[in-house]
Design an enzyme around this catalytic site. Structure first.
Site, PDB file in Angstrom:
ATOM      1  N   ASP A 155       1.136  -1.168   0.357  1.00 31.51           N
ATOM      2  CA  ASP A 155       0.066   0.114   0.118  1.00 31.51           C
ATOM      3  C   ASP A 155       1.176   1.476   0.083  1.00 31.51           C
ATOM      4  O   ASP A 155       0.499   2.323  -0.066  1.00 31.51           O
ATOM      5  CB  ASP A 155      -0.849  -0.228   1.664  1.00 31.51           C
ATOM      6  CG  ASP A 155      -1.441  -0.945   0.688  1.00 31.51           C
ATOM      7  OD1 ASP A 155      -2.461  -1.519  -0.837  1.00 31.51           O
ATOM      8  OD2 ASP A 155      -2.821  -1.303   2.369  1.00 31.51           O
ATOM      9  N   ARG A 195       0.538  -1.561   7.961  1.00 32.29           N
ATOM     10  CA  ARG A 195       0.807  -0.101   6.969  1.00 32.29           C
ATOM     11  C   ARG A 195       1.649   0.318   7.849  1.00 32.29           C
ATOM     12  O   ARG A 195       2.593   1.232   7.610  1.00 32.29           O
ATOM     13  CB  ARG A 195      -0.130   0.736   6.036  1.00 32.29           C
ATOM     14  CG  ARG A 195      -1.109  -0.205   5.368  1.00 32.29           C
ATOM     15  CD  ARG A 195      -2.047   0.934   5.129  1.00 32.29           C
ATOM     16  NE  ARG A 195      -1.185   1.770   4.157  1.00 32.29           N
ATOM     17  CZ  ARG A 195      -2.034   2.578   3.122  1.00 32.29           C
ATOM     18  NH1 ARG A 195      -2.980   3.166   3.159  1.00 32.29           N
ATOM     19  NH2 ARG A 195      -1.091   3.832   2.119  1.00 32.29           N
ATOM     20  N   ARG A 204     -10.139   5.884  10.461  1.00 32.57           N
ATOM     21  CA  ARG A 204      -8.985   5.203  10.239  1.00 32.57           C
ATOM     22  C   ARG A 204      -7.895   6.831  11.245  1.00 32.57           C
ATOM     23  O   ARG A 204      -7.899   6.204  12.469  1.00 32.57           O
ATOM     24  CB  ARG A 204      -8.513   5.572   8.896  1.00 32.57           C
ATOM     25  CG  ARG A 204      -8.386   5.054   8.104  1.00 32.57           C
ATOM     26  CD  ARG A 204      -8.126   3.688   8.811  1.00 32.57           C
ATOM     27  NE  ARG A 204      -8.259   2.167   6.893  1.00 32.57           N
ATOM     28  CZ  ARG A 204      -7.625   2.093   6.344  1.00 32.57           C
ATOM     29  NH1 ARG A 204      -6.510   2.823   5.817  1.00 32.57           N
ATOM     30  NH2 ARG A 204      -8.428   1.215   5.310  1.00 32.57           N
ATOM     31  N   HIS A 236     -11.434   7.011   4.262  1.00 33.04           N
ATOM     32  CA  HIS A 236     -10.557   8.425   4.941  1.00 33.04           C
ATOM     33  C   HIS A 236     -11.259   9.844   3.626  1.00 33.04           C
ATOM     34  O   HIS A 236     -12.293   9.507   2.186  1.00 33.04           O
ATOM     35  CB  HIS A 236      -9.448   8.266   3.265  1.00 33.04           C
ATOM     36  CG  HIS A 236      -7.918   7.380   3.924  1.00 33.04           C
ATOM     37  ND1 HIS A 236      -7.408   6.059   3.891  1.00 33.04           N
ATOM     38  CD2 HIS A 236      -7.688   7.310   5.197  1.00 33.04           C
ATOM     39  CE1 HIS A 236      -6.754   5.839   3.992  1.00 33.04           C
ATOM     40  NE2 HIS A 236      -6.421   6.287   4.794  1.00 33.04           N
ATOM     41  N   CYS A 281      -5.172   9.249  -3.971  1.00 36.07           N
ATOM     42  CA  CYS A 281      -4.228   8.436  -3.613  1.00 36.07           C
ATOM     43  C   CYS A 281      -2.780   8.088  -3.445  1.00 36.07           C
ATOM     44  O   CYS A 281      -1.715   8.169  -2.711  1.00 36.07           O
ATOM     45  CB  CYS A 281      -5.251   7.158  -2.926  1.00 36.07           C
ATOM     46  SG  CYS A 281      -6.758   7.355  -2.291  1.00 36.07           S
TER      47      CYS A 281
HETATM   48  N1  ARG Z   1      -5.128   0.096   0.850  1.00 34.80           N
HETATM   49  C1  ARG Z   1      -5.495   1.489   0.783  1.00 34.80           C
HETATM   50  C2  ARG Z   1      -5.463   1.352   3.106  1.00 34.80           C
HETATM   51  O1  ARG Z   1      -6.666   0.816   3.098  1.00 34.80           O
HETATM   52  C3  ARG Z   1      -5.436   2.337   0.288  1.00 34.80           C
HETATM   53  C4  ARG Z   1      -5.169   3.906   1.050  1.00 34.80           C
HETATM   54  C5  ARG Z   1      -5.927   4.615  -0.262  1.00 34.80           C
HETATM   55  N2  ARG Z   1      -5.064   6.197   0.688  1.00 34.80           N
HETATM   56  C6  ARG Z   1      -5.946   6.602   0.458  1.00 34.80           C
HETATM   57  N3  ARG Z   1      -5.294   8.401   0.695  1.00 34.80           N
HETATM   58  N4  ARG Z   1      -7.119   7.470   0.534  1.00 34.80           N
HETATM   59  O2  ARG Z   1      -5.369   2.035   3.303  1.00 34.80           O
END
Ligand code: ARG
Length: 279
Positions: A78, A103, A149, A178, A272
């Site tokens: 990611d 991550r 998040r 997000h 992203c």
């Molecule tokens: N797979 C990543 C996650 O779920 C995707 C992040 C996407 N990034 C963003 N800026 N929205 O964290």
């Protein structure tokens, strides 16, 4: 409150050159699922992901922007979503701290890049914040998402690091986990967003602060249309968001559609993949 309330359609759009940081999806794959878009059972074409990403990078260069690259780290698929790597305002860097264990090592990797590249005001984060995934910068505010998040306590942290008012906005739809999947800054105090992604009180806040905002249809939001990058004139967005492209054109912007189908399988698109470095 007094901001510029000129009718948006009447404005002449002016491009400002930007400085971006990107990460090539060399090691991109979907092997875990931390958002509803990710399905490890669905095959990902990494080569195609690289090609689509290269086109985005070349577009930025053609538009006159500067693009720096951070080395992708094996085992961090990611990392291509550079927007999550940090937040940079007035040359000050707030490092990211990820909610999901998968991550977590990305935070120090990005912060290390900034320190190695001369950003002396780089702060280790205290609370979970996923960089520009949840912090979006307007002319005078930092808009900050929470609910999935970033920890809302990171909003206060961002306010003290950047010295800008931070507006907390609650996200309620797991597909738009997000802030940058639900809202985008077009220019100064001009924004666009998906009203269905926000709690009722946060929607009231948005309507109060940004009465001229472009409200985007559920269809355009569902193809990640809000995951867009604007330089004040050109708005780079997923090409499937065709209704939104029309709305942007009507306001004097120049929409540019991109196909990032492979990166969408990880739950990300144009924005992203793009971290803005604001000097
Ligand atoms: N797979 C990543 C996650 O779920 C995707 C992040 C996407 N990034 C963003 N800026 N929205 O964290």
């Amino acid at each position: 409150m007094s901001f510029d309330t000129t009718a948006p359609a009447a404005k002449t759009r002016v491009q400002r050159r930007r400085h971006y940081l990107m990460c090539k999806p060399t090691h991109f794959e979907v092997v875990y699922a931390i958002n509803p878009w990710m399905d490890p059972a669905k095959p990902v074409d990494t080569e195609l992901a690289v090609l689509q990403w290269e086109r985005l990078r070349e577009l930025y260069l053609e538009l006159g922007h500067t693009v720096d690259l951070i080395d992708p780290v094996p085992g961090l698929p990611d990392m291509v979503y550079a927007a999550n790597g940090a937040t940079v305002v007035d040359g000050r860097v707030l490092g990211a701290s990820f909610r999901n264990e998968e991550r977590r090592p990305e935070g120090p990797a990005y912060l290390e890049w900034f320190r190695a590249n001369g950003f002396t005001e780089s702060h280790d984060p205290e609370y979970v914040n996923e960089g520009e995934g949840d912090f979006l910068v307007t002319g005078r505010f930092v808009l900050a998402g929470y609910g999935f998040r970033s920890d809302a306590r990171s909003h206060r942290e961002a306010q003290s690091v950047f010295g800008r008012p931070v507006i907390s906005l609650e996200l309620i739809d797991p597909r738009y986990y997000h802030l940058d999947t639900a809202l985008a800054v077009l220019d100064g105090e001009e924004i666009m967003y998906n009203p269905e992604a926000f709690s009722r009180s946060s929607l009231e806040v948005l309507r109060t602060l940004f009465p001229d905002a472009l409200e985007v249809s559920a269809e355009d939001a569902a193809v990640f249309g809000l995951n867009a990058v604007s330089d004040g004139l050109n708005v780079v967005l997923p090409e499937a968001a065709s209704g939104l492209a029309e709305q942007l054109r009507a306001r004097g912007f120049h929409p540019i559609g991109m196909d990032l189908s492979e990166l969408l399988k990880g739950g990300g698109s144009v924005k992203c993949c793009t971290l803005e470095i604001r000097h």
